[in-house]
Motif scaffolding. Sequence first.
Motif, PDB file in Angstrom:
ATOM      1  N   PHE A 150     112.236   5.017  -7.012  1.00 52.31           N
ATOM      2  CA  PHE A 150     111.538   3.766  -7.288  1.00 52.31           C
ATOM      3  C   PHE A 150     110.645   3.407  -6.108  1.00 52.31           C
ATOM      4  CE2 PHE A 150     111.568  -0.979  -7.401  1.00 52.31           C
ATOM      5  CZ  PHE A 150     110.928  -1.140  -8.629  1.00 52.31           C
ATOM      6  N   GLU A 151     109.369   3.151  -6.385  1.00 53.31           N
ATOM      7  CA  GLU A 151     108.404   2.718  -5.375  1.00 53.31           C
ATOM      8  C   GLU A 151     108.398   3.621  -4.146  1.00 53.31           C
ATOM      9  OE1 GLU A 151     109.047  -1.480  -4.719  1.00 53.31           O
ATOM     10  OE2 GLU A 151     108.088  -1.979  -6.618  1.00 53.31           O
TER      11      GLU A 151
ATOM     12  N   ASN B  83     108.493  10.732  -4.127  1.00 50.72           N
ATOM     13  CA  ASN B  83     108.704  10.427  -5.537  1.00 50.72           C
ATOM     14  C   ASN B  83     109.335  11.621  -6.232  1.00 50.72           C
ATOM     15  OD1 ASN B  83     107.374   7.765  -5.856  1.00 50.72           O
ATOM     16  ND2 ASN B  83     105.578   8.904  -5.175  1.00 50.72           N
TER      17      ASN B  83
ATOM     18  N   LYS C  12     111.828   8.782   2.147  1.00 48.00           N
ATOM     19  CA  LYS C  12     110.709   7.886   1.875  1.00 48.00           C
ATOM     20  C   LYS C  12     109.568   8.090   2.855  1.00 48.00           C
ATOM     21  CE  LYS C  12     112.814   4.016   4.291  1.00 48.00           C
ATOM     22  NZ  LYS C  12     113.251   2.674   4.245  1.00 48.00           N
ATOM     23  N   PRO C  13     108.348   8.031   2.408  1.00 51.55           N
ATOM     24  CA  PRO C  13     107.951   7.901   1.020  1.00 51.55           C
ATOM     25  C   PRO C  13     108.051   9.246   0.298  1.00 51.55           C
ATOM     26  CG  PRO C  13     105.995   8.029   2.393  1.00 51.55           C
ATOM     27  CD  PRO C  13     107.178   8.046   3.312  1.00 51.55           C
TER      28      PRO C  13
END
Length: 179
Positions: free
Chosen positions: A146-147, A113, A110-111
């Motif tokens: 997710f997020e 995607n 993270k972060p």
Amino acid sequence: MRTRILTPLVAGALLALIPVSTVGAATSAASVSPRTWSTASRTVTRNPFPAPEVTQIRVGHHATYDRIVIQLNGPRAPGYVVKYVKTLRTDPADKVVNLLGPVNLQIVVKPANGHDIDTGRSTLTTPSRVKWRLAEVKETAVIGDFEAVFTVGVGLAARTPFRVLTLHHPTRIVVDVRH
């Protein structure tokens, strides 16, 4: 050919320059170097913007360890949390995920995607779940995207020491698990 013999004083001085690291069972995650082999969880915080995209999850077998590679599209590496968990759960649905092997390793990047944030399409060019059946790594699966939190579950043969590396060109988070 001329051979030099080091005196005990010189040899001792040279040995003092070599870094020595010992990691006990009670070592906290904060004191474990990324290059150190241990079963302790590892956490590194980084905040690249925009969040890089995960493009591949690969696994390779080496003489003394199996390597899990999470490849990313982006110039800066994200942070990560790598730890042994009793049960793997999907994010955000919190459903139990069963993988081959009696031991579970969770890799949270993270972060990051695993999908294009504009289209929603997957950015992965490799399958999201694969049975490897190597010495240590038995199966990998994407269990969360997710997020800007990307999670991979890894089914292992045993709870053995691991290390985490960040590599560049291309950007990768690498987890080596000892046999």
